[in-house]
Design an enzyme around this catalytic site. Structure first.
Site, PDB file in Angstrom:
ATOM      1  N   ASN A 105       1.283   7.017   8.315  1.00  0.00           N
ATOM      2  CA  ASN A 105       1.112   7.123   9.485  1.00  0.00           C
ATOM      3  C   ASN A 105       0.416   6.180  10.029  1.00  0.00           C
ATOM      4  O   ASN A 105      -0.332   6.497  11.116  1.00  0.00           O
ATOM      5  CB  ASN A 105       0.715   8.441   9.777  1.00  0.00           C
ATOM      6  CG  ASN A 105      -0.507   9.000   9.186  1.00  0.00           C
ATOM      7  OD1 ASN A 105      -1.199   7.987   8.573  1.00  0.00           O
ATOM      8  ND2 ASN A 105      -0.985  10.177   9.364  1.00  0.00           N
ATOM      9  N   TYR A 165     -10.800   9.933   0.291  1.00  0.00           N
ATOM     10  CA  TYR A 165      -9.994  11.220   0.611  1.00  0.00           C
ATOM     11  C   TYR A 165     -10.538  12.628  -0.158  1.00  0.00           C
ATOM     12  O   TYR A 165      -9.429  13.185  -0.303  1.00  0.00           O
ATOM     13  CB  TYR A 165      -8.597  10.937   0.485  1.00  0.00           C
ATOM     14  CG  TYR A 165      -7.905  10.159   1.740  1.00  0.00           C
ATOM     15  CD1 TYR A 165      -8.122  10.652   2.920  1.00  0.00           C
ATOM     16  CD2 TYR A 165      -7.609   8.954   1.548  1.00  0.00           C
ATOM     17  CE1 TYR A 165      -7.390   9.929   3.973  1.00  0.00           C
ATOM     18  CE2 TYR A 165      -7.080   8.199   2.762  1.00  0.00           C
ATOM     19  CZ  TYR A 165      -6.905   8.742   3.882  1.00  0.00           C
ATOM     20  OH  TYR A 165      -6.410   8.028   5.031  1.00  0.00           O
ATOM     21  N   GLU A 172     -18.234   7.120   6.868  1.00  0.00           N
ATOM     22  CA  GLU A 172     -17.077   6.262   6.550  1.00  0.00           C
ATOM     23  C   GLU A 172     -17.402   4.742   6.800  1.00  0.00           C
ATOM     24  O   GLU A 172     -17.114   3.802   6.037  1.00  0.00           O
ATOM     25  CB  GLU A 172     -15.725   6.821   7.293  1.00  0.00           C
ATOM     26  CG  GLU A 172     -15.350   8.087   6.928  1.00  0.00           C
ATOM     27  CD  GLU A 172     -14.097   8.846   7.470  1.00  0.00           C
ATOM     28  OE1 GLU A 172     -13.925   8.120   8.719  1.00  0.00           O
ATOM     29  OE2 GLU A 172     -13.831   9.810   7.425  1.00  0.00           O
ATOM     30  N   HIS A 205      -5.816   5.488  10.351  1.00  0.00           N
ATOM     31  CA  HIS A 205      -6.767   6.668   9.936  1.00  0.00           C
ATOM     32  C   HIS A 205      -8.055   6.369  11.011  1.00  0.00           C
ATOM     33  O   HIS A 205      -8.346   5.400  11.591  1.00  0.00           O
ATOM     34  CB  HIS A 205      -7.674   6.345   8.825  1.00  0.00           C
ATOM     35  CG  HIS A 205      -8.839   7.285   8.440  1.00  0.00           C
ATOM     36  ND1 HIS A 205      -8.864   8.348   8.099  1.00  0.00           N
ATOM     37  CD2 HIS A 205      -9.988   6.803   8.717  1.00  0.00           C
ATOM     38  CE1 HIS A 205     -10.030   9.128   8.255  1.00  0.00           C
ATOM     39  NE2 HIS A 205     -11.007   7.885   8.421  1.00  0.00           N
ATOM     40  N   LYS A 253      -3.223   1.375   7.953  1.00  0.00           N
ATOM     41  CA  LYS A 253      -2.973   1.658   6.597  1.00  0.00           C
ATOM     42  C   LYS A 253      -2.010   0.561   6.173  1.00  0.00           C
ATOM     43  O   LYS A 253      -1.429  -0.152   6.861  1.00  0.00           O
ATOM     44  CB  LYS A 253      -2.553   2.867   6.691  1.00  0.00           C
ATOM     45  CG  LYS A 253      -3.448   3.950   6.959  1.00  0.00           C
ATOM     46  CD  LYS A 253      -3.023   5.503   6.750  1.00  0.00           C
ATOM     47  CE  LYS A 253      -3.978   6.474   7.251  1.00  0.00           C
ATOM     48  NZ  LYS A 253      -3.596   7.933   7.096  1.00  0.00           N
TER      49      LYS A 253
END
Ligand code: GDP
Length: 140
Positions: free
Chosen positions: A114, A51, A128, A117, A11
């Site tokens: 965080n 998302y 995905e 993913h 990320k």
């Protein structure tokens, strides 16, 4: 156990802090092989669709903004039990709850920023991976 492929994102918070190598080292030490990888700037539409399952959650807008705030590295990881193994190496969503030695415990800045993913099921992994990679880009 089966050999699986899973989808991973390094990320913006991790890429911004130049942690791509440190995080990839965790994957490789856990026996996960990086069989596809590219650095991209996610568009707003791409992040919104990715998302979509969280559309009704209060943090959805902020999450989309965060995921488009800078480059990310999208990846396909392959290995034995890769989906569950990657989730274990990543640690809990909130770094405050993540186990010692996990990526999120060691690198995440917050529950939102965080660092990584990882797909949560075989079905989502397939969806995905196909969302970000053409078949030809995955080299086993
Ligand atoms: P994951 O599968 O562990 O990534 O967790 P989820 O699928 O539940 O959430 C997707 C992403 O949304 C997380 O990785 C965080 O970046 C973000 N997120 C989840 N919960 C929260 C929250 O309560 N607040 C904020 N700001 N972001 C969250």
């Amino acid at each position: 156990m089966a050999i699986e492929k899973t989808f991973s994102i390094l990320k913006p918070d991790a890429v911004r802090r130049n942690l791509t190598g440190a995080i990839n080292d965790r994957f490789e030490k856990a026996g996960l092989r990086i069989v596809a990888q590219k650095r991209i700037q996610m568009t707003e539409v791409q992040a919104q669709k990715f998302y979509e399952v969280h559309k009704e959650r209060p943090f959805y807008g902020d999450l989309v903004k965060f995921m488009t705030s800078g480059p990310v590295v999208v990846q396909v990881l392959m290995g034995e039990d890769a989906i569950a193994k990657n989730r274990k190496v990543m640690g809990a969503t909130n770094p405050a709850n993540a186990d010692e030695g996990t990526i999120r415990k060691d690198f995440a800045e917050s529950i939102e920023a965080n660092s990584v993913h990882g797909s949560d099921s075989a079905e989502n992994a397939a969806i995905e991976i196909a969302y970000f990679f053409a078949g030809k880009e995955i080299v086993e």
